[in-house]
Enzyme design. Structure first.
Site, short mmCIF file in Angstrom:
data_model
loop_
_atom_site.label_atom_id
_atom_site.label_comp_id
_atom_site.label_asym_id
_atom_site.label_seq_id
_atom_site.Cartn_x
_atom_site.Cartn_y
_atom_site.Cartn_z
N CYS A 132 0.84 -1.21 0.00
CA CYS A 132 0.00 0.00 0.00
C CYS A 132 0.87 1.26 0.00
CB CYS A 132 -1.00 -0.04 1.16
SG CYS A 132 -2.35 1.17 0.98
N HIS A 183 -3.54 -5.33 0.27
CA HIS A 183 -3.06 -5.75 1.60
C HIS A 183 -3.07 -7.27 1.73
CE1 HIS A 183 -2.77 -1.84 3.63
NE2 HIS A 183 -3.73 -1.48 2.80
N GLU A 240 -1.78 -8.96 4.01
CA GLU A 240 -1.84 -9.32 5.43
C GLU A 240 -3.26 -9.35 5.99
OE1 GLU A 240 -1.42 -4.77 5.52
OE2 GLU A 240 -0.98 -6.41 4.14
#
Length: 188
Positions: free
Chosen positions: A79, A166, A168
Site C-alpha cells: 500500500c 493488503h 496481510e
C-alpha cells in the site's frame, strides 16, 4: 531470516509482523526514525501501509526513503510502502481517480515471482486514496485492477516488489502466498 517491518502507523502493520512470524521469520517492527546503519542487520525490509501521502508528505516518513535507496536487501512495499518505493525510485504516484476500499478484483498479468500461484485473479483488500500510475524505470507491472493499473510491480532483478493491496488482511484471497513467495525470493 530477520525482516524489518517499517511501521508508518497503518492499522494493518501488526498483521504483517504476525504473518511473517507465523511463517517462521524473525520479524521486527521498526519506526522510520532509525538510521540506515541501524537496519544493516536485517536480511529484508517490508514497508507497511499508513495514513501518509508520498505526494506531499514524504518528509513525515523519516528515513524510509533512504531505506529504499540505500539498503541492498530484498524489499516489499505494501500500500503506502508500494507507493513509497515507486516515488523514491522515480515512478509516478497520483491521487487515485477512483480510490479503492474493501474487496477488489486484482488481475494477475505476470504471476512470476511474488504472485506465483495466484493467476488469473484474486479478491484483495484495498484501502488507498493514492496510486502508482507509472512504475519506476526498470520495473514491470505484475497485476492491475479496474481502477488501478499498477496493483503490483517488480524490478528487473526481482529484488524490489510493491503491492497496492493488503496481503496481510484476512479478506485477501491467498494473501499469505504473497509472503511465502517473497520469503522464497529472499532465500535465493
Amino acid at each position: 531470516m530477520k525482516v524489518a517491518v517499517i511501521y508508518f502507523g497503518g492499522q494493518y502493520n501488526h498483521l504483517i509482523v504476525k504473518d511473517l512470524k507465523y511463517l517462521g521469520l524473525e520479524a521486527v517492527a521498526i519506526t522510520p526514525d532509525k538510521s540506515v546503519e541501524e537496519l544493516k542487520e536485517f536480511d529484508s525490509v517490508v514497508f507497511g501501509g499508513g495514513p501518509y501521502s508520498v505526494i506531499n508528505e514524504l518528509d513525515k516518513m523519516g528515513f524510509a526513503p533512504d531505506y529504499v535507496k540505500s539498503l541492498n536487501v530484498p524489499k516489499l512495499g505494501i500500500c503506502l510502502g508500494h507507493q513509497l518505493i515507486a516515488k523514491v525510485l522515480g515512478g509516478e504516484v497520483r491521487k487515485a481517480n477512483k480510490p479503492e476500499y474493501g474487496l477488489t478484483t486484482v488481475n494477475i498479468v505476470d504471476e512470476d515471482t511474488i504472485l506465483r500461484g495466484l493467476k488469473p485473479s484474486i479478491k484483495a483488500w484495498e484501502s488507498h486514496n493514492d496510486e502508482v500510475v507509472r512504475p519506476p524505470s526498470g520495473f514491470r507491472i505484475l497485476a492491475s485492477s479496474e481502477n488501478a493499473k499498477v496493483q503490483a510491480m517488480v524490478n528487473n532483478d526481482n529484488s524490489i516488489f510493491g503491492v497496492q493491496f493488503h496481503p496481510e488482511v484476512k479478506h485477501t484471497e491467498k494473501g499469505i502466498e504473497v509472503f511465502k513467495n517473497f520469503i522464497k525470493i529472499c532465500r535465493k
